[in-house]
Scaffold this motif. Structure first.
Motif, PDB file in Angstrom:
ATOM      1  N   LEU A   7     -13.775  61.244  48.280  1.00 38.48           N
ATOM      2  CA  LEU A   7     -12.870  62.339  49.130  1.00 38.48           C
ATOM      3  C   LEU A   7     -11.646  62.159  48.280  1.00 38.48           C
ATOM      4  N   ALA A   8     -10.906  63.206  47.612  1.00 41.02           N
ATOM      5  CA  ALA A   8      -9.735  63.394  47.078  1.00 41.02           C
ATOM      6  C   ALA A   8      -8.501  63.890  48.045  1.00 41.02           C
ATOM      7  N   PHE A   9      -7.423  63.414  48.239  1.00 42.54           N
ATOM      8  CA  PHE A   9      -6.465  63.883  49.205  1.00 42.54           C
ATOM      9  C   PHE A   9      -5.218  64.361  48.608  1.00 42.54           C
ATOM     10  N   ASP A  10      -4.945  65.613  49.288  1.00 43.55           N
ATOM     11  CA  ASP A  10      -3.639  66.004  48.731  1.00 43.55           C
ATOM     12  C   ASP A  10      -2.728  65.134  49.807  1.00 43.55           C
ATOM     13  N   ILE A  11      -1.317  65.062  49.489  1.00 41.45           N
ATOM     14  CA  ILE A  11      -0.553  64.090  50.029  1.00 41.45           C
ATOM     15  C   ILE A  11       0.611  64.899  50.909  1.00 41.45           C
ATOM     16  N   PHE A  12       1.380  65.549  50.156  1.00 39.30           N
ATOM     17  CA  PHE A  12       2.478  66.066  50.883  1.00 39.30           C
ATOM     18  C   PHE A  12       2.017  67.050  52.020  1.00 39.30           C
ATOM     19  N   GLY A  13       2.259  66.667  53.225  1.00 38.73           N
ATOM     20  CA  GLY A  13       2.031  67.753  54.470  1.00 38.73           C
ATOM     21  C   GLY A  13       0.628  67.329  54.808  1.00 38.73           C
ATOM     22  N   THR A  14      -0.377  66.794  54.209  1.00 38.16           N
ATOM     23  CA  THR A  14      -1.897  66.590  54.710  1.00 38.16           C
ATOM     24  C   THR A  14      -1.775  64.931  55.040  1.00 38.16           C
ATOM     25  N   VAL A  15      -1.209  64.387  54.398  1.00 39.48           N
ATOM     26  CA  VAL A  15      -1.397  62.665  54.626  1.00 39.48           C
ATOM     27  C   VAL A  15      -0.086  62.178  55.220  1.00 39.48           C
ATOM     28  N   THR A 104      -3.107  59.126  60.451  1.00 42.13           N
ATOM     29  CA  THR A 104      -3.351  59.178  58.716  1.00 42.13           C
ATOM     30  C   THR A 104      -4.075  57.714  58.681  1.00 42.13           C
ATOM     31  N   VAL A 105      -3.436  56.617  59.019  1.00 42.82           N
ATOM     32  CA  VAL A 105      -3.940  55.302  58.416  1.00 42.82           C
ATOM     33  C   VAL A 105      -5.230  54.866  59.091  1.00 42.82           C
ATOM     34  N   GLN A 106      -5.552  55.192  60.580  1.00 37.26           N
ATOM     35  CA  GLN A 106      -6.885  54.941  61.097  1.00 37.26           C
ATOM     36  C   GLN A 106      -8.020  55.831  60.772  1.00 37.26           C
ATOM     37  N   GLY A 107      -7.522  57.058  60.417  1.00 34.16           N
ATOM     38  CA  GLY A 107      -8.460  58.149  60.011  1.00 34.16           C
ATOM     39  C   GLY A 107      -8.876  57.483  58.214  1.00 34.16           C
ATOM     40  N   THR A 109      -8.687  54.824  57.159  1.00 37.80           N
ATOM     41  CA  THR A 109      -9.522  53.319  56.958  1.00 37.80           C
ATOM     42  C   THR A 109     -10.932  53.727  57.462  1.00 37.80           C
ATOM     43  N   ARG A 110     -11.278  54.644  58.561  1.00 37.08           N
ATOM     44  CA  ARG A 110     -12.465  54.801  58.967  1.00 37.08           C
ATOM     45  C   ARG A 110     -13.431  55.560  57.620  1.00 37.08           C
ATOM     46  N   LEU A 111     -12.345  56.484  57.070  1.00 36.53           N
ATOM     47  CA  LEU A 111     -13.300  57.235  55.993  1.00 36.53           C
ATOM     48  C   LEU A 111     -13.662  56.278  54.691  1.00 36.53           C
ATOM     49  N   LYS A 112     -12.919  55.197  54.755  1.00 41.48           N
ATOM     50  CA  LYS A 112     -12.902  54.094  53.501  1.00 41.48           C
ATOM     51  C   LYS A 112     -14.041  53.595  53.424  1.00 41.48           C
ATOM     52  N   THR A 113     -15.021  53.400  54.774  1.00 37.99           N
ATOM     53  CA  THR A 113     -16.245  52.563  55.070  1.00 37.99           C
ATOM     54  C   THR A 113     -17.234  53.334  54.376  1.00 37.99           C
ATOM     55  N   HIS A 224     -10.810  63.525  63.280  1.00 39.67           N
ATOM     56  CA  HIS A 224     -11.648  64.450  63.419  1.00 39.67           C
ATOM     57  C   HIS A 224     -12.489  64.405  62.196  1.00 39.67           C
ATOM     58  N   LEU A 225     -11.912  64.456  61.072  1.00 37.86           N
ATOM     59  CA  LEU A 225     -12.692  64.498  59.636  1.00 37.86           C
ATOM     60  C   LEU A 225     -13.578  63.274  59.550  1.00 37.86           C
ATOM     61  N   ALA A 226     -13.017  62.137  59.999  1.00 39.43           N
ATOM     62  CA  ALA A 226     -13.999  60.669  60.039  1.00 39.43           C
ATOM     63  C   ALA A 226     -15.270  61.161  61.208  1.00 39.43           C
TER      64      ALA A 226
END
Length: 231
Positions: A7-15, A104-107, A109-113, A224-226
């Motif tokens: 999963l590659a994340f845009d940062i500004f505005g997304t994260v 963001t951080v919780q999402g 962290t879940r996705l990272k699993t 929600h993505l997670a």
């Protein structure tokens, strides 16, 4: 749905909430300034500044330097042309201090699993690293336009993620709050996930977050993505 590996994340505005973060800091430092308008004006210079690099008017330039060029041109409009070099440097680095959205951080962290998480931002490596350290963003890898010497939406950025991890483009999913970014990624064969950030430009300027059926997934936020990805 084909399950991606990365999963590659845009940062500004997304994260991270660039508008709210810049507004809060400018308001604290310079109370007489319309901080919301200042944040919008600074961000409005972003695409034109990158266009100067793409056209060859400027050589390859990191976003920190482009932010500073924009800032120096902006200060007189807001009555801040008196700021000295130390104050300008500190203000320019507000982009290193952007606050994450509440999910963001919780999402992440879940996705990272389940997935490898990386950034894919026009922001430079130092900026993204400092931001992650401050905000607790749990990236596996920080990738940037600086790595590929090309800004999004250049195909080298999207395909560069797949090449970095030695996977097919279809094994990478770009996660972003910007439909143009996602469309460019799809054109390179990546899967795409749209994240609703209706107040990216502030509460006074809510943006349309309607689904685009061309995207692989559409999520309210990263939690929600997670859920959608089974994390």
């Amino acid at each position: 749905m084909h399950t991606p590996h990365v999963l590659a994340f845009d940062i500004f505005g997304t994260v991270v909430d660039w508008h709210g973060s810049v507004q809060r800091e400018v308001q604290a430092l310079y109370p007489a300034v319309d901080a919301g308008a200042f944040a919008l004006a600074w961000r409005a210079g972003y695409q034109p500044a990158m266009a100067r690099v793409r056209s060859g008017e400027l050589g390859w330039t990191r976003i920190d330097a482009l932010h500073r060029l924009i800032l120096d041109g902006l200060l007189p409009r807001f009555g801040l042309d008196h700021l000295g070099e130390t104050e300008r440097q500190h203000l320019n680095r507000v982009w290193h201090r952007l606050d994450p959205w509440p999910d963001t951080v919780q999402g992440l962290t879940r996705l990272k699993t389940r997935f490898t998480l990386c950034t894919l931002s026009n922001g430079n490596i130092g900026l993204l690293t400092n931001m992650a350290k401050r905000a607790g963003l749990p990236w596996d890898c920080i990738l940037s336009a600086e790595v590929f010497r090309a800004y999004k939406p250049d195909p080298r950025t999207y395909l560069g993620v797949a090449q970095t991890f030695d996977v097919a483009p279809a094994d990478v999913m770009l996660v972003a709050a910007h439909q143009d970014d996602l469309a460019a990624a799809r054109a390179c064969g990546l899967a795409t996930a749209y994240i609703e950030r209706p107040f990216e430009f502030g509460a006074a300027q809510p943006k349309d977050v309607s689904p685009d059926p061309a995207n692989t997934l559409h999520a309210r936020d990263l939690l929600h993505l997670a859920d959608l990805l089974g994390c």
